[in-house]
Design a protein around this motif. Structure first.
Motif, PDB file in Angstrom:
ATOM      1  N   GLY A  55      -1.200  -9.256  -4.739  1.00  0.00           N
ATOM      2  CA  GLY A  55       0.026  -8.844  -5.689  1.00  0.00           C
ATOM      3  C   GLY A  55       0.953  -8.213  -5.028  1.00  0.00           C
ATOM      4  O   GLY A  55       0.822  -7.443  -3.758  1.00  0.00           O
ATOM      5  N   ALA A  56       2.001  -7.940  -5.586  1.00  0.00           N
ATOM      6  CA  ALA A  56       3.230  -7.203  -5.214  1.00  0.00           C
ATOM      7  C   ALA A  56       4.013  -6.710  -6.352  1.00  0.00           C
ATOM      8  O   ALA A  56       4.127  -7.232  -7.603  1.00  0.00           O
ATOM      9  N   GLY A  57       4.684  -5.402  -6.197  1.00  0.00           N
ATOM     10  CA  GLY A  57       5.459  -5.036  -7.145  1.00  0.00           C
ATOM     11  C   GLY A  57       5.357  -3.366  -7.512  1.00  0.00           C
ATOM     12  O   GLY A  57       4.458  -2.881  -6.833  1.00  0.00           O
ATOM     13  N   ALA A  99       5.226  -0.094   1.102  1.00  0.00           N
ATOM     14  CA  ALA A  99       6.229  -0.458   1.786  1.00  0.00           C
ATOM     15  C   ALA A  99       7.538  -0.370   1.198  1.00  0.00           C
ATOM     16  O   ALA A  99       7.660   0.564   0.068  1.00  0.00           O
ATOM     17  N   ALA A 100       8.717  -0.422   1.942  1.00  0.00           N
ATOM     18  CA  ALA A 100      10.000   0.050   1.456  1.00  0.00           C
ATOM     19  C   ALA A 100      10.586  -1.025   0.253  1.00  0.00           C
ATOM     20  O   ALA A 100      10.139  -2.008   0.363  1.00  0.00           O
ATOM     21  N   HIS A 101      11.379  -0.314  -0.730  1.00  0.00           N
ATOM     22  CA  HIS A 101      12.114  -1.053  -1.409  1.00  0.00           C
ATOM     23  C   HIS A 101      13.343  -0.205  -1.943  1.00  0.00           C
ATOM     24  O   HIS A 101      13.285   1.141  -1.728  1.00  0.00           O
ATOM     25  N   PRO A 102      14.774  -0.829  -2.283  1.00  0.00           N
ATOM     26  CA  PRO A 102      14.870  -2.399  -2.170  1.00  0.00           C
ATOM     27  C   PRO A 102      15.003  -3.326  -1.284  1.00  0.00           C
ATOM     28  O   PRO A 102      15.016  -4.507  -1.271  1.00  0.00           O
ATOM     29  N   VAL A 103      15.201  -2.654   0.130  1.00  0.00           N
ATOM     30  CA  VAL A 103      15.373  -3.346   1.336  1.00  0.00           C
ATOM     31  C   VAL A 103      14.094  -3.416   2.210  1.00  0.00           C
ATOM     32  O   VAL A 103      13.559  -2.450   2.181  1.00  0.00           O
ATOM     33  N   PRO A 104      13.847  -4.595   2.316  1.00  0.00           N
ATOM     34  CA  PRO A 104      12.225  -4.817   2.898  1.00  0.00           C
ATOM     35  C   PRO A 104      12.152  -4.035   4.459  1.00  0.00           C
ATOM     36  O   PRO A 104      13.303  -3.822   5.024  1.00  0.00           O
ATOM     37  N   ASP A 105      11.079  -3.489   4.728  1.00  0.00           N
ATOM     38  CA  ASP A 105      10.756  -2.946   6.064  1.00  0.00           C
ATOM     39  C   ASP A 105       9.559  -3.900   6.512  1.00  0.00           C
ATOM     40  O   ASP A 105       9.074  -4.895   6.103  1.00  0.00           O
ATOM     41  N   GLU A 106       9.236  -3.497   7.707  1.00  0.00           N
ATOM     42  CA  GLU A 106       8.312  -4.209   8.644  1.00  0.00           C
ATOM     43  C   GLU A 106       6.942  -3.974   7.984  1.00  0.00           C
ATOM     44  O   GLU A 106       5.843  -4.826   8.084  1.00  0.00           O
ATOM     45  N   ASP A 107       6.549  -2.867   7.078  1.00  0.00           N
ATOM     46  CA  ASP A 107       5.182  -2.672   6.506  1.00  0.00           C
ATOM     47  C   ASP A 107       5.317  -3.818   5.469  1.00  0.00           C
ATOM     48  O   ASP A 107       4.018  -4.280   5.048  1.00  0.00           O
ATOM     49  N   GLY A 136       8.893  -6.809  -6.331  1.00  0.00           N
ATOM     50  CA  GLY A 136       8.063  -7.855  -5.384  1.00  0.00           C
ATOM     51  C   GLY A 136       8.822  -8.459  -4.706  1.00  0.00           C
ATOM     52  O   GLY A 136       8.443  -8.750  -3.391  1.00  0.00           O
ATOM     53  N   SER A 137      10.156  -8.889  -4.636  1.00  0.00           N
ATOM     54  CA  SER A 137      10.892  -9.641  -3.788  1.00  0.00           C
ATOM     55  C   SER A 137      11.105  -8.990  -2.643  1.00  0.00           C
ATOM     56  O   SER A 137      10.791  -9.678  -1.404  1.00  0.00           O
ATOM     57  N   SER A 138      11.251  -7.743  -2.613  1.00  0.00           N
ATOM     58  CA  SER A 138      11.525  -7.211  -1.227  1.00  0.00           C
ATOM     59  C   SER A 138      10.187  -6.806  -0.585  1.00  0.00           C
ATOM     60  O   SER A 138      10.161  -6.819   0.805  1.00  0.00           O
ATOM     61  N   LEU A 139       9.271  -6.346  -1.427  1.00  0.00           N
ATOM     62  CA  LEU A 139       7.740  -6.164  -0.836  1.00  0.00           C
ATOM     63  C   LEU A 139       7.238  -7.389  -0.106  1.00  0.00           C
ATOM     64  O   LEU A 139       6.316  -7.313   0.651  1.00  0.00           O
ATOM     65  N   LEU A 140       7.492  -8.770  -0.542  1.00  0.00           N
ATOM     66  CA  LEU A 140       6.937 -10.008   0.114  1.00  0.00           C
ATOM     67  C   LEU A 140       7.793 -10.668   0.904  1.00  0.00           C
ATOM     68  O   LEU A 140       7.724 -11.933   1.053  1.00  0.00           O
ATOM     69  N   GLN A 154      19.700  -7.062   6.351  1.00  0.00           N
ATOM     70  CA  GLN A 154      21.215  -6.941   6.057  1.00  0.00           C
ATOM     71  C   GLN A 154      21.528  -7.839   4.772  1.00  0.00           C
ATOM     72  O   GLN A 154      22.392  -7.288   3.966  1.00  0.00           O
ATOM     73  N   LEU A 155      20.869  -9.040   4.811  1.00  0.00           N
ATOM     74  CA  LEU A 155      21.399  -9.939   3.685  1.00  0.00           C
ATOM     75  C   LEU A 155      20.890  -9.118   2.368  1.00  0.00           C
ATOM     76  O   LEU A 155      21.575  -9.214   1.272  1.00  0.00           O
ATOM     77  N   ASN A 156      19.560  -8.345   2.113  1.00  0.00           N
ATOM     78  CA  ASN A 156      19.401  -7.782   1.146  1.00  0.00           C
ATOM     79  C   ASN A 156      20.319  -6.696   0.575  1.00  0.00           C
ATOM     80  O   ASN A 156      20.636  -6.471  -0.544  1.00  0.00           O
ATOM     81  N   ARG A 157      20.758  -5.674   1.915  1.00  0.00           N
ATOM     82  CA  ARG A 157      21.677  -4.655   1.422  1.00  0.00           C
ATOM     83  C   ARG A 157      23.098  -5.573   0.745  1.00  0.00           C
ATOM     84  O   ARG A 157      23.632  -4.930  -0.234  1.00  0.00           O
ATOM     85  N   SER A 158      23.644  -6.529   1.152  1.00  0.00           N
ATOM     86  CA  SER A 158      24.733  -7.074   1.058  1.00  0.00           C
ATOM     87  C   SER A 158      24.357  -7.642  -0.482  1.00  0.00           C
ATOM     88  O   SER A 158      25.413  -7.375  -1.531  1.00  0.00           O
ATOM     89  N   LEU A 159      23.396  -8.314  -0.639  1.00  0.00           N
ATOM     90  CA  LEU A 159      23.082  -8.951  -1.928  1.00  0.00           C
ATOM     91  C   LEU A 159      23.010  -7.652  -3.180  1.00  0.00           C
ATOM     92  O   LEU A 159      23.698  -7.800  -4.138  1.00  0.00           O
ATOM     93  N   LEU A 160      22.290  -6.519  -2.939  1.00  0.00           N
ATOM     94  CA  LEU A 160      22.253  -5.617  -3.729  1.00  0.00           C
ATOM     95  C   LEU A 160      23.774  -4.947  -3.956  1.00  0.00           C
ATOM     96  O   LEU A 160      23.857  -4.165  -5.153  1.00  0.00           O
ATOM     97  N   ALA A 161      24.645  -4.977  -3.252  1.00  0.00           N
ATOM     98  CA  ALA A 161      25.862  -4.336  -3.229  1.00  0.00           C
ATOM     99  C   ALA A 161      27.005  -5.056  -3.992  1.00  0.00           C
ATOM    100  O   ALA A 161      27.828  -4.534  -4.361  1.00  0.00           O
TER     101      ALA A 161
END
Length: 451
Positions: A55-57, A99-107, A136-140, A154-161
């Motif tokens: 699971g994720a979220g 792990a990180a949210h809303p921008v995904p990280d290596e974890d 869960g989107s960023s976490l997975l 970078q795509l996630n940052r741009s989408l969120l903004a």
């Protein structure tokens, strides 16, 4: 102190607590376990050796805790889930990663790869329970091999903004990752019971956490249209891959006709709409006339606030067809805040505090002889940048802000709602709530006879 400030503060806080409590996994898990999951296990995997949990979220840890409490020693649970950093908790059998949210990280990428590998090797007679909630989107997020992980970030940052609604953001995410948009289900041969806590309008499980176990009816063309429509500054590797998909040279996400989804059963255990119903009942019992706008409210936070403020003015003016005070106006859903790259670096606040700041600006000349108050907060306890869940307006605050020289309009232009409400001592700070059914907005006009 303005009339009833302490009482109203308690009232607004109680609304948030009622809403969050109604969405806790522990509330409904016992009946879901007894009436749905247990019979499903007996029917789908009578010879099971163990039950795998993934699971994720943001609610992943609390969902595991509730599941383990219901299963007790009757089932051998094993597996791994990933949640936002700071939202974990102790569990007996299922490992919880952060792990990180809303921008995904290596974890998060490592956790997602681990889950994907687990699902690929589970024996067909051992069932899987998937615990999915918002975030869960960023976490997975595991990018396709053609896209470097830094470009996915970078795509996630741009989408969120960019200001796009969450379903359109997730359309892009599904088409640049290996794990979202039904691809987790595609990797698994075993039967899957998907238990969902919804944070999206309409409760479509294909949108929640980008639907890792759900069919995806969107296409590469849809994803590219989102990029173009919202002017998303996407890295070249992302654009090249989407163009490859448009040419039919990259695999589409699995659709509803795919046989892989015959083994997936989905149940939604908590949602924004159910949370609003609980808060509405709470306020009705206090004596308020409740007007609920529902869980589908979307749009730019400042613009949505203008509509809510207009409703307050109608109630204040005793307009024909509008209920008499005391009135409570409720809404849920998810607003957005569109930011430039420069604004992203300096903004402080979130969509809820920005909504409330716009309300303060729109009602700055309100005659407060009839008490007015409001709350806007994210039910996960985190609203953007600043460590707060949201903010509040109490009776007398609009006049007090003017007396202090605080300009709601200026802070709106700067996207610094956190600074405004901190100066007013009106930030709502709760810490992680261990659930997530999106936003709660409560505006009250007048007070019943509160004891």
């Amino acid at each position: 102190m303005a009339v009833g400030q302490d009482v109203v503060l308690g009232l607004l806080r109680s609304c948030f607590e009622v809403g969050v409590s109604s969405a806790q996994p522990s509330v409904g898990m016992a009946s879901i376990w007894a009436e749905q999951i247990k019979p499903w296990l007996e029917a789908k995997a009578p010879e099971r050796q163990q039950v795998w949990v993934v699971g994720a979220g943001k609610a992943a840890a609390s969902m595991v805790q509730a599941l383990e409490a219901c299963a007790g020693d009757s089932e051998r649970l094993k597996g791994v889930v990933v949640t936002r950093r700071g939202h974990g908790g102790p569990t007996r059998h299922v490992e919880v990663l952060e792990a990180a949210h809303p921008v995904p990280d290596e974890d998060g990428q490592r956790a997602a790869r681990r889950m994907f590998a687990l699902l690929s090797t589970v024996e067909t007679n051992d069932p899987v329970i998937a615990l999915i909630s918002g975030g869960g989107s960023s976490l997975l997020s595991v990018p396709v091999k053609e896209i470097p992980f830094v470009d996915l970030q970078q795509l996630n940052r741009s989408l969120l903004a960019c200001g796009a609604p969450i379903d359109e953001i997730n359309t892009v995410r599904k088409h640049v990752t290996q794990t979202l948009g039904g691809q987790m289900a595609q990797a698994c041969r075993s039967p899957v019971f998907q238990l969902v806590i919804s944070d999206v309008p309409g409760d479509d499980p294909a949108v929640i956490a980008s639907g890792p176990f759900c069919p995806d009816e969107t296409t590469f063309e849809d994803a590219m249209q989102v990029i173009r429509r919202w002017g998303v500054q996407a890295p070249h590797s992302v654009l090249r891959y989407l163009e490859k998909g448009l040419r039919g040279q990259a695999p589409e996400t699995p659709k509803a006709k795919s046989l892989v989804f015959r083994k997936v059963q989905t149940h939604t255990m908590a949602s924004n709409g159910l949370m609003l119903d609980a808060v509405a009942s709470h306020l009705s019992a206090m004596g308020f006339h409740v007007m609920s706008l529902g869980d589908g409210v979307e749009g730019e936070a400042a613009d949505v606030a203008k509509v809510h403020a207009a409703m307050v003015r109608q109630v204040m003016a005793k307009a024909a067809g509008w209920p008499e005070v005391p009135v409570a106006i409720l809404s849920g859903g998810e607003c957005s805040v569109t930011l430039t790259e420069a604004q992203m670096k300096q903004s402080r606040g979130g969509r809820n505090s920005e909504f409330l700041l716009s309300v303060a600006h729109e009602l700055r000349a309100l005659d407060e002889r009839v008490p007015f108050a409001a709350l806007a907060a994210d039910t996960d306890g985190i609203d953007g940048v600043g460590g707060h869940a949201g903010a509040l307006i109490l009776p007398g605050d609009l006049a007090q802000a003017a007396a202090r020289g605080l300009s709601a309009r200026w802070h709106l232009e700067q996207h610094t709602s956190y600074d405004y409400f901190k100066a007013m001592d009106r930030l709502l700070v709760t810490g992680p709530t261990m659930t997530n059914v999106n936003d709660l907005r409560v505006l009250i006009v007048g007070l019943p006879k509160l004891q």
